[in-house]
Design an enzyme around this catalytic site. Sequence first.
Site, PDB file in Angstrom:
ATOM      1  N   TYR A 170       0.780  -1.111   0.232  1.00 37.27           N
ATOM      2  CA  TYR A 170      -0.100   0.045   0.148  1.00 37.27           C
ATOM      3  C   TYR A 170       0.833   1.445   0.101  1.00 37.27           C
ATOM      4  O   TYR A 170       0.692   2.114  -0.983  1.00 37.27           O
ATOM      5  CB  TYR A 170      -0.843  -0.035   1.231  1.00 37.27           C
ATOM      6  N   LYS A 174       1.056   3.990  -2.702  1.00 28.99           N
ATOM      7  CA  LYS A 174       0.567   5.294  -2.563  1.00 28.99           C
ATOM      8  C   LYS A 174       1.731   6.465  -2.843  1.00 28.99           C
ATOM      9  O   LYS A 174       1.587   7.576  -3.254  1.00 28.99           O
ATOM     10  CB  LYS A 174      -0.080   5.332  -1.288  1.00 28.99           C
ATOM     11  N   THR A 204     -13.076   5.023   7.622  1.00 30.94           N
ATOM     12  CA  THR A 204     -13.617   4.167   6.420  1.00 30.94           C
ATOM     13  C   THR A 204     -13.396   2.744   6.469  1.00 30.94           C
ATOM     14  O   THR A 204     -12.905   2.317   7.888  1.00 30.94           O
ATOM     15  CB  THR A 204     -13.014   4.598   5.014  1.00 30.94           C
TER      16      THR A 204
END
Length: 302
Positions: A170, A174, A204
């Site tokens: 990740y 990113k 989230t």
Amino acid sequence: MGIAEGRVVVVTGAGRGLGRAHALAFAAAGARVVVNDLGVGLDGQPGPDSPAELVAREIRAAGGQAVTHGGDIATAEGAASLVDRAVAEFGRLDTLVNNAGFLRDRMLVNLDEDDWDAVVRVHLKGHFLPLKYAAAWWRAEAKAGRQAAARVVNTSSGAGLLGSVGQGNYSAAKAGILGMTLVAAAEMGRYGVQVNAIAPAARTRMTEQAFAESMAAPGEGAFDAMAPENVSPLVVWLGSDASAGVTGRVFEAEGGRITVMEGWRPGPTTDRGARWTPAEAGEAAAKLLAESEPPQPVYGAR
């Protein structure tokens, strides 16, 4: 008249979380919205519901205009059809918000190749392909004498800025989005396209497990600093005409805080005008490190 009145905005991964908040905020600001969502779980597998349609219905119920797109934007076909959907339904495309993503967290030594590929595919390739096809449409418009005031807002992360323990895939994806944002801003300005990125922090599906305690919802009446809706006003501004002249920049957004992030810049330096020996290079590097600012810690590091 809202700040995005009349604009046609595409938001990827808009069925839930930040994407949903962005789609609703753009619609409230007067935009016509294409709500993209593949309808998958955190592991990237398809789910039984249609979150994109639920968001579109919510927009239409409030008097706005919205259509859905359920294609896989990490494929050329899906990304091209996303741009086609906006143009076919609303006659144009003004703003692209790249937001789609999911997690497969592991320490690097436990990270399978499939988990690496899946996360990099959705985050990084899933930013590149919609950007590519949107930019191609804007370039064609410019060449036809109809230069746009186009906007792209990419979604990076603090993990992309600083790294995050257990999120090597990740963090790499990113960070790649940040590099791509800078290149896109430099390449696409001639066609009237501004490209910026955000590094949001919000509650989230992707973050609720990692930050369960710190991101707990507040009591009734208190400011919910971790609500996704707090990030959307900045995204709407970046995606509107009002942000004219702002491109190639990265913003952190969390709660009521907005920070302009400043990337790699030359720090202390030395030049002897000749080749170093390894020992001399080490001595020089140690002296420069003593003069430099210490790096920010990686998220999750002890």
